[in-house]
Design a protein around this motif. Sequence first.
Motif, mmCIF file in Angstrom:
data_model
loop_
_atom_site.group_PDB
_atom_site.id
_atom_site.type_symbol
_atom_site.label_atom_id
_atom_site.label_comp_id
_atom_site.label_asym_id
_atom_site.label_seq_id
_atom_site.Cartn_x
_atom_site.Cartn_y
_atom_site.Cartn_z
ATOM 1 N N VAL A 37 0.244 -1.823 -6.595
ATOM 2 C CA VAL A 37 -1.072 -1.189 -6.639
ATOM 3 C C VAL A 37 -1.099 -0.190 -7.792
ATOM 4 N N GLU A 38 -2.301 0.212 -8.164
ATOM 5 C CA GLU A 38 -2.453 1.240 -9.189
ATOM 6 C C GLU A 38 -2.199 2.618 -8.581
ATOM 7 N N ALA B 123 -5.740 -7.300 -11.406
ATOM 8 C CA ALA B 123 -4.730 -7.545 -10.364
ATOM 9 C C ALA B 123 -3.518 -8.271 -10.945
ATOM 10 N N ILE C 49 -2.789 -5.791 -6.488
ATOM 11 C CA ILE C 49 -4.097 -5.488 -5.904
ATOM 12 C C ILE C 49 -4.846 -4.539 -6.828
ATOM 13 N N ASP C 50 -6.059 -4.937 -7.187
ATOM 14 C CA ASP C 50 -6.945 -4.102 -7.996
ATOM 15 C C ASP C 50 -8.067 -3.588 -7.109
ATOM 16 N N MET C 51 -8.223 -2.261 -7.029
ATOM 17 C CA MET C 51 -9.250 -1.652 -6.198
ATOM 18 C C MET C 51 -10.549 -1.517 -6.983
ATOM 19 N N TRP D 18 -9.654 4.429 -0.330
ATOM 20 C CA TRP D 18 -8.536 3.940 -1.146
ATOM 21 C C TRP D 18 -7.220 4.601 -0.774
ATOM 22 N N ARG E 31 -3.795 2.682 0.753
ATOM 23 C CA ARG E 31 -2.444 2.734 0.180
ATOM 24 C C ARG E 31 -1.444 3.299 1.183
ATOM 25 N N ALA F 89 -11.102 -4.930 -2.799
ATOM 26 C CA ALA F 89 -9.753 -5.225 -3.287
ATOM 27 C C ALA F 89 -9.724 -6.660 -3.784
#
Length: 404
Positions: free
Chosen positions: A267-268, A368, A183-185, A305, A309, A191
């Motif tokens: 996730v980052e 992502a 997943i890239d926010m 964000w 998470r 997302a």
Amino acid sequence: MERLQAFKFALNPNGEQQRAMRRFAGACRFVFNQALEVQIQRHEGGERKLGYAELCRLLTAWRNGAATPWLKEAPTHPLQQALKDLERAYTNFFAKRAAFPRFKKKGRHDSFRYPDPKQIKLDQAHGRVFLPKLGWLRYRDSRTVPGEVRNVTVSQSAGRWYVAIQTARDVERPVPSGGAVGIDMGIVRFATLSDGQALEPLDSFKRHEERLRRAQQAMSRKRKHGKNWNKAKARVQRIHARIGNARRDYLHKATTTICNNHAMVSVEDLKVRNMSASAAGDRAEPGRNVRAKSGLNKAILDQGWHEFRRQLAYKLAWRGGILVAVSPRDTSRTCPGCGHVSADNRPTQAVFACVACGYSKHADLVGAINILRAGHARCAYEVSDAARSPAVGTRRSGSNRLDR
């Protein structure tokens, strides 16, 4: 396995119960502030901080003192829980997990907690709960509360009172189902999933910003603490509550869908506090692009964000899945096709075009995909690191474990 879960409901107290709850919340706030003042004075005098047991002895003196006899009207356990909250805040500060505890202010996060389940009675058939010195309170029964009651927290928000009932129950150890996803926010896209799905942002604050601005301006023109000022303040609080409720509802629905369909989510590891820090600087070294950075900070915080998470973490744990946090470095600059890393691969914010092999996709989707690959690599490293460990069940110092 045991699962702890809280269920929050709106209360329907009568006038006498509302007055009592305001007094109890005020007593807990007073005890917290008094104990914090004592700790600050001891720290400035070079003395050690008092522990929870010593603070409880001070609480007994305050309850029996001539200056504060009204503390006896409040139940003892919630007052002790206020001291426990202060002790936890001090511990987090010295462990560098949080800022120094601040004095509580009337009307902000008013709450108190009953920790003893023997003093609490829950009557779900009639939608009511019994609390010491408050009696039976009716609540808006919207769902069943499974498990044994552990504690109850009463809180106030935007003029309404709520009860949060924490329970514990045994559940079967879950078996994860589904595949893995990265997943890239983002801001334009809330997302982006590595399988191609994209979640549009809710922008809850942005939707209500103009209405909130007018309400705050109307409040600023009233005489402070007057009747009209109190009405205007309540209007502002209701708007803030609506913003928060809409954001939480959106995040819960999004995270539940993701966790139901995937066993591993990458996730980052974003430092939201640092990313949303002010760029204003000071007079000696003023910041640059302050207005643009302020708008970016507002957008980041509006997305939620960190809460996204947090919800992913506990919901995946409930379902037997895992959440993997990977370094955000170069996730949007690395080509998934050839592995070339360059800032030139991002000609625009939304377009990714590799200058080495010509691979082209949406930049958020590329991020992502790279996050998912980094999550797989980290899991493989953890497995191999565990296999090389000298003994099963031991943890070596400095090991990069996922469960930390």
